[in-house]
Write a protein that holds these residues in place. Sequence first.
Motif, PDB file in Angstrom:
ATOM      1  N   SER A   1      83.687  23.179 -62.818  1.00  0.00           N
ATOM      2  CA  SER A   1      84.876  22.944 -62.006  1.00  0.00           C
ATOM      3  C   SER A   1      85.309  24.265 -61.400  1.00  0.00           C
ATOM      4  O   SER A   1      84.930  25.338 -61.882  1.00  0.00           O
ATOM      5  N   VAL A   2      86.107  24.192 -60.350  1.00  0.00           N
ATOM      6  CA  VAL A   2      86.582  25.411 -59.707  1.00  0.00           C
ATOM      7  C   VAL A   2      88.008  25.196 -59.230  1.00  0.00           C
ATOM      8  O   VAL A   2      88.356  24.132 -58.720  1.00  0.00           O
ATOM      9  N   LYS A   3      88.835  26.214 -59.442  1.00  0.00           N
ATOM     10  CA  LYS A   3      90.177  26.232 -58.874  1.00  0.00           C
ATOM     11  C   LYS A   3      90.304  27.500 -58.046  1.00  0.00           C
ATOM     12  O   LYS A   3      89.987  28.607 -58.519  1.00  0.00           O
ATOM     13  N   VAL A   4      90.731  27.342 -56.812  1.00  0.00           N
ATOM     14  CA  VAL A   4      90.847  28.463 -55.872  1.00  0.00           C
ATOM     15  C   VAL A   4      92.314  28.691 -55.553  1.00  0.00           C
ATOM     16  O   VAL A   4      93.033  27.743 -55.226  1.00  0.00           O
ATOM     17  N   ALA A   5      92.753  29.924 -55.653  1.00  0.00           N
ATOM     18  CA  ALA A   5      94.139  30.272 -55.357  1.00  0.00           C
ATOM     19  C   ALA A   5      94.184  31.630 -54.693  1.00  0.00           C
ATOM     20  O   ALA A   5      93.182  32.353 -54.648  1.00  0.00           O
ATOM     21  N   THR A   6      95.335  31.956 -54.174  1.00  0.00           N
ATOM     22  CA  THR A   6      95.535  33.316 -53.690  1.00  0.00           C
ATOM     23  C   THR A   6      95.546  34.264 -54.882  1.00  0.00           C
ATOM     24  O   THR A   6      95.872  33.875 -56.012  1.00  0.00           O
ATOM     25  N   ASP A   7      95.227  35.519 -54.626  1.00  0.00           N
ATOM     26  CA  ASP A   7      95.310  36.504 -55.700  1.00  0.00           C
ATOM     27  C   ASP A   7      96.753  36.704 -56.153  1.00  0.00           C
ATOM     28  O   ASP A   7      97.011  37.056 -57.312  1.00  0.00           O
ATOM     29  N   ALA A   8      97.700  36.418 -55.262  1.00  0.00           N
ATOM     30  CA  ALA A   8      99.108  36.510 -55.654  1.00  0.00           C
ATOM     31  C   ALA A   8      99.454  35.447 -56.698  1.00  0.00           C
ATOM     32  O   ALA A   8     100.201  35.714 -57.644  1.00  0.00           O
ATOM     33  N   HIS A   9      98.924  34.249 -56.526  1.00  0.00           N
ATOM     34  CA  HIS A   9      99.218  33.171 -57.475  1.00  0.00           C
ATOM     35  C   HIS A   9      98.688  33.507 -58.863  1.00  0.00           C
ATOM     36  O   HIS A   9      99.401  33.366 -59.868  1.00  0.00           O
ATOM     37  N   THR A  10      97.452  33.951 -58.939  1.00  0.00           N
ATOM     38  CA  THR A  10      96.896  34.275 -60.250  1.00  0.00           C
ATOM     39  C   THR A  10      97.589  35.494 -60.859  1.00  0.00           C
ATOM     40  O   THR A  10      97.794  35.557 -62.071  1.00  0.00           O
ATOM     41  N   ALA A  11      97.973  36.450 -60.033  1.00  0.00           N
ATOM     42  CA  ALA A  11      98.689  37.610 -60.548  1.00  0.00           C
ATOM     43  C   ALA A  11     100.038  37.218 -61.127  1.00  0.00           C
ATOM     44  O   ALA A  11     100.456  37.728 -62.176  1.00  0.00           O
ATOM     45  N   CYS A  12     100.713  36.278 -60.466  1.00  0.00           N
ATOM     46  CA  CYS A  12     102.017  35.825 -60.947  1.00  0.00           C
ATOM     47  C   CYS A  12     101.871  35.026 -62.243  1.00  0.00           C
ATOM     48  O   CYS A  12     102.647  35.214 -63.189  1.00  0.00           O
ATOM     49  N   LEU A  13     100.881  34.147 -62.294  1.00  0.00           N
ATOM     50  CA  LEU A  13     100.626  33.410 -63.529  1.00  0.00           C
ATOM     51  C   LEU A  13     100.357  34.367 -64.683  1.00  0.00           C
ATOM     52  O   LEU A  13     100.891  34.201 -65.787  1.00  0.00           O
ATOM     53  N   GLY A  14      99.517  35.356 -64.437  1.00  0.00           N
ATOM     54  CA  GLY A  14      99.175  36.312 -65.486  1.00  0.00           C
ATOM     55  C   GLY A  14     100.354  37.171 -65.905  1.00  0.00           C
ATOM     56  O   GLY A  14     100.543  37.448 -67.096  1.00  0.00           O
ATOM     57  N   ALA A  15     101.170  37.595 -64.936  1.00  0.00           N
ATOM     58  CA  ALA A  15     102.286  38.495 -65.231  1.00  0.00           C
ATOM     59  C   ALA A  15     103.315  37.850 -66.146  1.00  0.00           C
ATOM     60  O   ALA A  15     103.931  38.525 -66.986  1.00  0.00           O
ATOM     61  N   PHE A  16     103.508  36.540 -65.999  1.00  0.00           N
ATOM     62  CA  PHE A  16     104.535  35.843 -66.778  1.00  0.00           C
ATOM     63  C   PHE A  16     103.952  34.793 -67.725  1.00  0.00           C
ATOM     64  O   PHE A  16     104.685  33.955 -68.246  1.00  0.00           O
ATOM     65  N   GLY A  17     102.646  34.849 -67.957  1.00  0.00           N
ATOM     66  CA  GLY A  17     102.029  33.911 -68.881  1.00  0.00           C
ATOM     67  C   GLY A  17     102.186  32.466 -68.460  1.00  0.00           C
ATOM     68  O   GLY A  17     102.243  31.562 -69.306  1.00  0.00           O
ATOM     69  N   GLY A  18     102.264  32.221 -67.145  1.00  0.00           N
ATOM     70  CA  GLY A  18     102.425  30.869 -66.634  1.00  0.00           C
ATOM     71  C   GLY A  18     103.871  30.433 -66.490  1.00  0.00           C
ATOM     72  O   GLY A  18     104.141  29.358 -65.953  1.00  0.00           O
ATOM     73  N   ARG A  19     104.822  31.257 -66.951  1.00  0.00           N
ATOM     74  CA  ARG A  19     106.246  30.907 -66.847  1.00  0.00           C
ATOM     75  C   ARG A  19     106.784  31.311 -65.471  1.00  0.00           C
ATOM     76  O   ARG A  19     106.124  31.993 -64.699  1.00  0.00           O
ATOM     77  N   ASP A  20     108.035  30.912 -65.191  1.00  0.00           N
ATOM     78  CA  ASP A  20     108.679  31.263 -63.931  1.00  0.00           C
ATOM     79  C   ASP A  20     108.835  32.768 -63.794  1.00  0.00           C
ATOM     80  O   ASP A  20     109.158  33.475 -64.762  1.00  0.00           O
ATOM     81  N   GLY A  21     108.619  33.254 -62.592  1.00  0.00           N
ATOM     82  CA  GLY A  21     108.793  34.674 -62.315  1.00  0.00           C
ATOM     83  C   GLY A  21     108.277  34.995 -60.927  1.00  0.00           C
ATOM     84  O   GLY A  21     107.805  34.105 -60.202  1.00  0.00           O
TER      85      GLY A  21
END
Length: 301
Positions: free
Chosen positions: A96-116
């Motif tokens: 499977s593959v999920k494609v996102a902007t690098d900003a999206h993955t950076a934001c997910l990583g920065a807050f562990g998937g939480r809001d931020g």
Amino acid sequence: MSGYFIGIDGGGTRCRARLTTSDGRMLGQGLSGPANIQLGLDYSWGNIREAIDRALDQAGLEARIFPECRLGLGLAGVVTEADRQRVAAKAAIFHSVKVATDAHTACLGAFGGRDGAIFIGGTGSVGYAWLSGQSHQVGGWGFALGDEGSGATLGRQALRHALMARDGLIQGSALTERVNRFFSSAGIDLHAWLADSRPTNFGTFAPDVVELAKAGDPLATGIIKTAVRWLETYVQRLKALGAPQVCLLGGVAPHYIPYLSDSVMPFIATAQGDALDGALLMCAGASKGQLNPCNDSAVSA
């Protein structure tokens, strides 16, 4: 969930890959060249594959495991649904593959998937928030029209000042002398350099701006202060969207922290993880089905 996860962080300067088991045990990592798809999808995909192959080599594994791999891609230059679909088509061999902007993955990583929210100041720049399952992008229009506070913009301003000093239009400084010496000492033809240059080339002068601003160089300090004003404008906008905190990411943005105003500093947070962590969270299902159709950041295949 069995099998493997591969997280990709593809930016304008480099591409990183991280291979883990589905329960999070790290097996290998790889590094290669730029993976901003605006540089050309075939070129970027070649660097993505090179980074993956290096992670496989480190893990002692081979490409035959791809059908067992969930791939999460956070890539600079992903703008439209068509972009995401084109990238996903390249990865058809994976489970499977999920494609996102690098900003999206950076934001997910920065807050562990939480809001931020985040401000990425690397070769380029963008503001991004992930709030109640909705994505919000601020800026990110590229070098020609945006990239406020980015390394490429710092470098472009340094070069502009250097040329103005050479022409006698402004008083020079250590910064302009260093930039002009870069060309003269190596016998580089400036016109040819400009014709072939990408944002990464301009960004090579960003460390000089940062270093000399710390030393009190007036032109370098002015460039940094202009970038910080833009950064604070981004932070205020992300706050207005509802972001509780903002992380400053990328090779350049953290250098702005000493220059931030007292009104902005309380909203600046330290990142919990990075874009590779965010890409791996996507592999595990984070943000799946939560992206608003008018401003989404990921596509599953």
